[in-house]
Write a protein that holds these residues in place. Structure first.
Motif, PDB file in Angstrom:
ATOM      1  N   MET A  56       0.861  -1.174   0.000  1.00 12.97           N
ATOM      2  CA  MET A  56       0.000   0.000   0.000  1.00 12.97           C
ATOM      3  C   MET A  56       0.906   1.235   0.000  1.00 12.97           C
ATOM      4  O   MET A  56       1.968   1.219   0.621  1.00 12.97           O
ATOM      5  CB  MET A  56      -0.883  -0.024   1.248  1.00 12.97           C
ATOM      6  CG  MET A  56      -1.735   1.214   1.433  1.00 12.97           C
ATOM      7  SD  MET A  56      -2.919   0.973   2.789  1.00 12.97           S
ATOM      8  CE  MET A  56      -3.420   2.688   3.031  1.00 12.97           C
ATOM      9  N   THR A  57       0.478   2.275  -0.713  1.00 15.88           N
ATOM     10  CA  THR A  57       1.263   3.508  -0.745  1.00 15.88           C
ATOM     11  C   THR A  57       0.392   4.680  -0.306  1.00 15.88           C
ATOM     12  O   THR A  57      -0.834   4.585  -0.300  1.00 15.88           O
ATOM     13  CB  THR A  57       1.803   3.762  -2.164  1.00 15.88           C
ATOM     14  OG1 THR A  57       0.727   3.649  -3.092  1.00 15.88           O
ATOM     15  CG2 THR A  57       2.892   2.775  -2.522  1.00 15.88           C
ATOM     16  N   ASP A  58       1.048   5.776   0.018  1.00  8.51           N
ATOM     17  CA  ASP A  58       0.341   6.965   0.501  1.00  8.51           C
ATOM     18  C   ASP A  58       0.251   7.979  -0.635  1.00  8.51           C
ATOM     19  O   ASP A  58       1.275   8.327  -1.226  1.00  8.51           O
ATOM     20  CB  ASP A  58       1.133   7.556   1.673  1.00  8.51           C
ATOM     21  CG  ASP A  58       0.380   8.692   2.350  1.00  8.51           C
ATOM     22  OD1 ASP A  58      -0.765   8.466   2.780  1.00  8.51           O
ATOM     23  OD2 ASP A  58       0.939   9.800   2.438  1.00  8.51           O
ATOM     24  N   VAL A  59      -0.960   8.406  -0.954  1.00 10.93           N
ATOM     25  CA  VAL A  59      -1.112   9.439  -1.978  1.00 10.93           C
ATOM     26  C   VAL A  59      -1.475  10.754  -1.293  1.00 10.93           C
ATOM     27  O   VAL A  59      -2.619  10.967  -0.894  1.00 10.93           O
ATOM     28  CB  VAL A  59      -2.196   9.067  -3.016  1.00 10.93           C
ATOM     29  CG1 VAL A  59      -2.127  10.051  -4.191  1.00 10.93           C
ATOM     30  CG2 VAL A  59      -2.037   7.640  -3.503  1.00 10.93           C
ATOM     31  N   ALA A  60      -0.457  11.586  -1.114  1.00 11.71           N
ATOM     32  CA  ALA A  60      -0.625  12.922  -0.532  1.00 11.71           C
ATOM     33  C   ALA A  60       0.686  13.636  -0.786  1.00 11.71           C
ATOM     34  O   ALA A  60       1.735  12.997  -0.920  1.00 11.71           O
ATOM     35  CB  ALA A  60      -0.915  12.850   0.961  1.00 11.71           C
ATOM     36  N   LEU A  61       0.654  14.956  -0.855  1.00  9.83           N
ATOM     37  CA  LEU A  61       1.859  15.672  -1.265  1.00  9.83           C
ATOM     38  C   LEU A  61       2.765  16.068  -0.101  1.00  9.83           C
ATOM     39  O   LEU A  61       3.874  16.545  -0.317  1.00  9.83           O
ATOM     40  CB  LEU A  61       1.458  16.920  -2.074  1.00  9.83           C
ATOM     41  CG  LEU A  61       0.653  16.622  -3.355  1.00  9.83           C
ATOM     42  CD1 LEU A  61       0.218  17.930  -4.029  1.00  9.83           C
ATOM     43  CD2 LEU A  61       1.471  15.777  -4.332  1.00  9.83           C
ATOM     44  N   ASP A  62       2.311  15.871   1.124  1.00 10.40           N
ATOM     45  CA  ASP A  62       3.072  16.430   2.261  1.00 10.40           C
ATOM     46  C   ASP A  62       4.541  16.009   2.374  1.00 10.40           C
ATOM     47  O   ASP A  62       5.359  16.819   2.777  1.00 10.40           O
ATOM     48  CB  ASP A  62       2.315  16.236   3.590  1.00 10.40           C
ATOM     49  CG  ASP A  62       1.898  14.806   3.848  1.00 10.40           C
ATOM     50  OD1 ASP A  62       1.572  14.095   2.886  1.00 10.40           O
ATOM     51  OD2 ASP A  62       1.891  14.389   5.019  1.00 10.40           O
ATOM     52  N   PRO A  63       4.913  14.771   2.008  1.00 10.69           N
ATOM     53  CA  PRO A  63       6.342  14.469   2.154  1.00 10.69           C
ATOM     54  C   PRO A  63       7.217  15.247   1.166  1.00 10.69           C
ATOM     55  O   PRO A  63       8.427  15.361   1.360  1.00 10.69           O
ATOM     56  CB  PRO A  63       6.431  12.968   1.839  1.00 10.69           C
ATOM     57  CG  PRO A  63       5.041  12.453   1.882  1.00 10.69           C
ATOM     58  CD  PRO A  63       4.161  13.604   1.519  1.00 10.69           C
ATOM     59  N   TYR A  64       6.600  15.778   0.100  1.00 12.30           N
ATOM     60  CA  TYR A  64       7.359  16.420  -0.980  1.00 12.30           C
ATOM     61  C   TYR A  64       7.130  17.921  -1.046  1.00 12.30           C
ATOM     62  O   TYR A  64       7.632  18.591  -1.936  1.00 12.30           O
ATOM     63  CB  TYR A  64       6.930  15.793  -2.319  1.00 12.30           C
ATOM     64  CG  TYR A  64       6.931  14.289  -2.270  1.00 12.30           C
ATOM     65  CD1 TYR A  64       8.128  13.592  -2.337  1.00 12.30           C
ATOM     66  CD2 TYR A  64       5.744  13.567  -2.089  1.00 12.30           C
ATOM     67  CE1 TYR A  64       8.151  12.198  -2.250  1.00 12.30           C
ATOM     68  CE2 TYR A  64       5.755  12.181  -2.007  1.00 12.30           C
ATOM     69  CZ  TYR A  64       6.963  11.510  -2.084  1.00 12.30           C
ATOM     70  OH  TYR A  64       6.980  10.142  -1.985  1.00 12.30           O
ATOM     71  N   ASN A  65       6.320  18.416  -0.120  1.00  9.40           N
ATOM     72  CA  ASN A  65       5.853  19.793  -0.191  1.00  9.40           C
ATOM     73  C   ASN A  65       6.669  20.682   0.736  1.00  9.40           C
ATOM     74  O   ASN A  65       6.727  20.436   1.943  1.00  9.40           O
ATOM     75  CB  ASN A  65       4.376  19.830   0.208  1.00  9.40           C
ATOM     76  CG  ASN A  65       3.707  21.124  -0.163  1.00  9.40           C
ATOM     77  OD1 ASN A  65       4.373  22.150  -0.341  1.00  9.40           O
ATOM     78  ND2 ASN A  65       2.390  21.089  -0.257  1.00  9.40           N
ATOM     79  N   ILE A  66       7.254  21.725   0.177  1.00 11.77           N
ATOM     80  CA  ILE A  66       8.054  22.648   0.983  1.00 11.77           C
ATOM     81  C   ILE A  66       7.171  23.362   2.011  1.00 11.77           C
ATOM     82  O   ILE A  66       7.638  23.869   3.016  1.00 11.77           O
ATOM     83  CB  ILE A  66       8.823  23.641   0.063  1.00 11.77           C
ATOM     84  CG1 ILE A  66       9.934  24.364   0.831  1.00 11.77           C
ATOM     85  CG2 ILE A  66       7.883  24.627  -0.632  1.00 11.77           C
ATOM     86  CD1 ILE A  66      11.091  23.486   1.231  1.00 11.77           C
ATOM     87  N   ASN A  67       5.840  23.321   1.760  1.00  5.81           N
ATOM     88  CA  ASN A  67       4.895  23.928   2.708  1.00  5.81           C
ATOM     89  C   ASN A  67       4.307  22.917   3.702  1.00  5.81           C
ATOM     90  O   ASN A  67       3.460  23.282   4.523  1.00  5.81           O
ATOM     91  CB  ASN A  67       3.750  24.593   1.951  1.00  5.81           C
ATOM     92  CG  ASN A  67       4.243  25.697   1.038  1.00  5.81           C
ATOM     93  OD1 ASN A  67       4.763  26.695   1.517  1.00  5.81           O
ATOM     94  ND2 ASN A  67       4.114  25.505  -0.261  1.00  5.81           N
ATOM     95  N   GLY A  68       4.692  21.664   3.573  1.00  3.36           N
ATOM     96  CA  GLY A  68       4.235  20.640   4.530  1.00  3.36           C
ATOM     97  C   GLY A  68       2.786  20.226   4.392  1.00  3.36           C
ATOM     98  O   GLY A  68       2.311  19.376   5.150  1.00  3.36           O
ATOM     99  N   HIS A  69       2.056  20.790   3.424  1.00  4.28           N
ATOM    100  CA  HIS A  69       0.638  20.456   3.260  1.00  4.28           C
ATOM    101  C   HIS A  69       0.435  19.271   2.301  1.00  4.28           C
ATOM    102  O   HIS A  69       1.306  18.958   1.502  1.00  4.28           O
ATOM    103  CB  HIS A  69      -0.140  21.669   2.743  1.00  4.28           C
ATOM    104  CG  HIS A  69      -0.560  22.591   3.852  1.00  4.28           C
ATOM    105  ND1 HIS A  69      -1.545  22.250   4.754  1.00  4.28           N
ATOM    106  CD2 HIS A  69      -0.101  23.819   4.220  1.00  4.28           C
ATOM    107  CE1 HIS A  69      -1.688  23.240   5.625  1.00  4.28           C
ATOM    108  NE2 HIS A  69      -0.824  24.201   5.335  1.00  4.28           N
ATOM    109  N   ASP A  70      -0.771  18.682   2.379  1.00  8.05           N
ATOM    110  CA  ASP A  70      -1.101  17.538   1.523  1.00  8.05           C
ATOM    111  C   ASP A  70      -1.449  17.972   0.099  1.00  8.05           C
ATOM    112  O   ASP A  70      -1.520  17.147  -0.808  1.00  8.05           O
ATOM    113  CB  ASP A  70      -2.287  16.757   2.110  1.00  8.05           C
ATOM    114  CG  ASP A  70      -1.935  16.107   3.435  1.00  8.05           C
ATOM    115  OD1 ASP A  70      -0.882  16.464   4.011  1.00  8.05           O
ATOM    116  OD2 ASP A  70      -2.692  15.241   3.905  1.00  8.05           O
ATOM    117  N   GLY A  71      -1.734  19.263  -0.070  1.00  7.06           N
ATOM    118  CA  GLY A  71      -2.039  19.796  -1.396  1.00  7.06           C
ATOM    119  C   GLY A  71      -1.105  20.956  -1.726  1.00  7.06           C
ATOM    120  O   GLY A  71      -0.324  21.420  -0.874  1.00  7.06           O
ATOM    121  N   ILE A  72      -1.201  21.425  -2.969  1.00 13.43           N
ATOM    122  CA  ILE A  72      -0.353  22.533  -3.425  1.00 13.43           C
ATOM    123  C   ILE A  72      -0.855  23.853  -2.827  1.00 13.43           C
ATOM    124  O   ILE A  72      -2.063  24.101  -2.770  1.00 13.43           O
ATOM    125  CB  ILE A  72      -0.357  22.581  -4.968  1.00 13.43           C
ATOM    126  CG1 ILE A  72       0.374  21.344  -5.508  1.00 13.43           C
ATOM    127  CG2 ILE A  72       0.266  23.871  -5.489  1.00 13.43           C
ATOM    128  CD1 ILE A  72       0.217  21.123  -7.004  1.00 13.43           C
TER     129      ILE A  72
END
Ligand code: PBG
Length: 336
Positions: free
Chosen positions: A128-144
């Motif tokens: 299973m994988t996690d679909v959310a942007l927080d690990p890659y987001n300079i703002n720490g949020h799950d979305g842009i």
């Protein structure tokens, strides 16, 4: 006052004595209503880069971020213990975090590379994988984030790209944890048109804006970066009926399973959802729940092994089919 169901067979004392059926282990086992088995477990694992190494997560005693080779070994052990699913969460170096989160759909990012390595070495465990942007987001949020707001539709496009990259890498179950509107439908149709007919979606449908995620954000390196909170997309802890609408929406949009998260403070939601829908319901016993049990146990304040099993039984009692828990390998060993 509610009327008592006719079949409630309770006679007056002493014809009814509840202690009769508690008098021995054999009798107690005979009338036990719920049971936790290894088949109920999904094990969340944190990843880091490097080789043959691991980094303990301070706020989650006993949990470490693993390099891919160690994650492969951990998956081997989990499969041998009978754990059906492992769930991957990458710790991403700050140098790879951006405004638009491009690393999220890099086919060779940590999560996708680990997926391929585990698939190859341990084909019998589901990933299973996690679909959310927080690990890659300079703002720490799950979305842009644009002008201080989390933008929905552009985030859904990015998340769909991310989901496709995970499916291509071999993920069996996608776990969208982002709580944007429209993401399940967008991912489902992208998966179908790209030929990934058998990739399942476990939607984080009723995910609350919770204080119990603190240790997880340390584990994936998102705590320091997060500006503000996640209340414009995650659920208000004061709401209950909204969870049913979210679950219904996600099932309609193409989710195969739904999740309630966190777990123990939201057992009422687990029960309402499992009563209302004939769909597999999973609970996430989140990082803060793990930390509370482990922290108290390590100080000798509670019996950790018993509290662990009791907490998982609660999810089965509340109607859940399975549980994401950091205790998974310990539970599997205890049950073996
Ligand atoms: C992020 C995500 C979170 C968790 C899983 N995926 C944290 C958050 O929403 O801030 C929490 C898991 C845990 O606390 O164990 N998309």
């Amino acid at each position: 006052m509610a009327e008592r169901p006719q079949n409630m067979a309770i006679g007056p004392y002493p014809s009814t004595r509840f202690r009769r059926m508690k008098a021995s282990d054999a009798r107690r086992r005979l009338i036990r209503e719920h049971v936790v088995t290894v088949d109920d477990l999904i094990w969340p694992v944190f990843l880091r880069d490097g080789e043959d190494d691991e980094t303990p997560v301070a706020s989650m005693p006993g949990v470490s971020r693993l390099t891919i080779d160690r994650a492969v070994k951990a998956a081997r052990r989990a499969a041998d213990l009978g754990i059906p699913v492992i769930c991957l969460f990458p710790y991403t170096d700050i140098s790879l975090k951006t405004e638009l989160c491009e690393e999220a759909w890099n086919p060779n990012n940590l999560s996708n590379t680990a997926t391929r390595a585990i698939k190859e070495a341990v084909p019998e465990i589901a990933i299973m994988t996690d679909v959310a942007l927080d690990p890659y987001n300079i703002n720490g949020h799950d979305g842009i984030v644009r002008n201080g707001r989390i933008v929905n539709d552009e985030s859904v496009e990015a998340l769909t790209r991310m989901a496709l990259a995970q499916a291509k890498a071999g993920a069996d179950i996608l776990g969208p944890s982002d709580m944007m509107d429209g993401r399940i439908g967008a991912m489902r149709s992208a998966l179908e048109s790209d030929g990934h007919h058998e990739v399942a979606i476990l939607s984080y449908a009723a995910k609350y804006a919770s204080a119990f995620y603190g240790p997880f954000r340390d584990a994936v390196g998102a705590s320091g970066l997060l500006k503000g909170d996640k209340q414009t997309y995650q659920m208000d802890p004061a709401n209950s009926g909204e969870a049913l609408r979210l679950v219904e929406r996600d099932i309609r949009d193409g989710a195969d399973m739904v999740m309630v998260k966190p777990g123990m403070p939201y057992l009422d939601i687990c029960r309402r959802v499992s009563d209302a829908f004939e769909v597999p319901v999973m609970a996430y016993q989140v990082s803060g729940e793990y930390a509370m049990i482990k922290g108290a146990a390590d100080r000798g304040w509670i019996d950790g092994d018993k509290a662990m099993m009791e907490s998982l039984l609660a999810f089965k009692r509340a109607g859940c089919s399975g549980i994401l828990t950091y205790f998974a390998p310990k539970v599997a060993e205890a049950l073996a």
